[in-house]
Design an enzyme around this catalytic site. Sequence first.
Site, short mmCIF file in Angstrom:
data_model
loop_
_atom_site.label_atom_id
_atom_site.label_comp_id
_atom_site.label_asym_id
_atom_site.label_seq_id
_atom_site.Cartn_x
_atom_site.Cartn_y
_atom_site.Cartn_z
N GLN A 135 53.30 39.50 32.48
CA GLN A 135 51.89 39.85 32.25
C GLN A 135 51.74 41.15 31.46
O GLN A 135 50.69 41.42 30.89
CB GLN A 135 51.16 40.01 33.59
CG GLN A 135 50.99 38.72 34.33
CD GLN A 135 50.76 38.92 35.82
OE1 GLN A 135 49.64 38.86 36.28
NE2 GLN A 135 51.81 39.19 36.58
N ASP A 191 45.27 45.98 34.51
CA ASP A 191 44.47 45.81 35.73
C ASP A 191 42.96 45.96 35.50
O ASP A 191 42.16 45.58 36.35
CB ASP A 191 44.90 46.84 36.79
CG ASP A 191 46.32 46.60 37.26
OD1 ASP A 191 46.75 45.43 37.25
OD2 ASP A 191 47.00 47.58 37.62
N MET A 198 49.21 40.05 38.95
CA MET A 198 49.19 41.48 39.28
C MET A 198 47.78 41.95 39.67
O MET A 198 46.78 41.29 39.35
CB MET A 198 49.74 42.31 38.14
CG MET A 198 51.26 42.29 38.10
SD MET A 198 51.90 43.38 36.82
CE MET A 198 53.65 43.39 37.24
O1 F6P Z 1 50.25 48.24 35.20
C1 F6P Z 1 49.67 48.10 36.47
C2 F6P Z 1 50.53 47.24 37.30
O2 F6P Z 1 50.75 46.14 36.51
C3 F6P Z 1 50.06 46.79 38.68
O3 F6P Z 1 49.20 45.69 38.72
C4 F6P Z 1 51.36 46.51 39.36
O4 F6P Z 1 51.25 46.48 40.71
C5 F6P Z 1 52.19 47.63 38.87
O5 F6P Z 1 51.77 47.89 37.55
C6 F6P Z 1 53.66 47.44 38.97
O6 F6P Z 1 54.36 48.17 38.02
P1 F6P Z 1 55.72 48.98 38.22
O7 F6P Z 1 56.68 48.09 38.90
O8 F6P Z 1 56.09 49.33 36.82
O9 F6P Z 1 55.43 50.19 39.03
#
Ligand code: F6P
Length: 363
Positions: free
Chosen positions: A288, A141, A183
């Site tokens: 990503q 991010d 994301m």
């Molecule tokens: O690593 C950050 C991120 O990619 C965010 O952009 C995204 O919303 C989130 O992780 C989602 O990750 P998880 O499903 O592992 O909580």
Amino acid sequence: MKNAAQTFGILTSGGDCPGLNAAIRAVAKAAYGIYGMNVMGIYNGYKGLIDGEVRPLESADVSGILTRGGTILGTSREKPFKASKDSEKPEGINKVEAIKEAYSRYNLDCIVVLGGNGSQKTASLLKQEGLNVIGLPKTIDNDIYGTDITFGFHSAVDIATEAIDRLHSTAHSHNRVMVIEVMGHDAGWLALYSGFAGGGDIIIIPEIPYDIESIRKHLVKRAKGGKAFSIVVVAEGAISVEEAKLSKEELKKKRKNDKSPSRGYAIAREIEAITDMDVRVSVLGYQQRGGSPSPYDRVIATQFGTAAVELLHEGSFGNMVAKVNNEIIPVPLEEVAGKLKLVPKDHRVIRDARMVGTCFGDD
Ligand code: F6P
């Protein structure tokens, strides 16, 4: 010189990203090779300290991992300071106390934390509890305060840009509007850079609330100009002008009643409702975060790792390694903790994108 670390632990915390293994390798190799330090691998983030999943990280463990995705140490979203029933383990052990006990049980002089915002905040709170910690900024991010760049970001930009390139040709063939969701809940860095690199016609980021009428006008203008297809890059935290006026609670309620599975779908539905265009959605998702790091991420992850070892050797604890104006420097954790690095509305890339005709849904 303050006391150098002799034995330290290393953990990866929060969502994974490309470059974690490159950073682990750099820390371990420099620590053994240059200073003869002992490195303890802490498994599954802060949870590993609570549960005692800690064992020596041998040089064989870090061999051949530079290019490997994910993290050999495993990760978790454990937040030991979070006030909830969860902060007590079932057997009644306080998580913070468990971490402090593990820190002394394993004779650690420091913990190196490879993490995003939440993990750096935990590191800062552990510092307040009297533990030595050093942070390394990782996340796709790129939203960690105090550093211009985080490792993982460039790899994700590469992946998202390739996806946009692929959508371009199919959008063109079918004269469709392709909405691609990438994301970024709070910060739109990934949407901005991949959208810019991929020539997105419209880029919607959380920092710039969108007006659907502005999006419609841009799509119609392109169609009238002979381009019956368009690429709309949407950050997963995109927000409309109307939604931006709501309180956090009101927005939460609105989103709960929203029939769209995500913001990309919501925007696609809005476009369909006010145009006769053929719209399709592609949500990029976890690709990503997966796979091999880009060369740039291998370079900065390795440089951040070796910089962390210099700090360990100097006994300069309580800092996060950062890249600021092309220099790798330590930044005190309390300056980083609890803050987000959002895209400034007047960011140079936004200005440049506007100059080549990109719409941000606000004009
Ligand atoms: O690593 C950050 C991120 O990619 C965010 O952009 C995204 O919303 C989130 O992780 C989602 O990750 P998880 O499903 O592992 O909580």
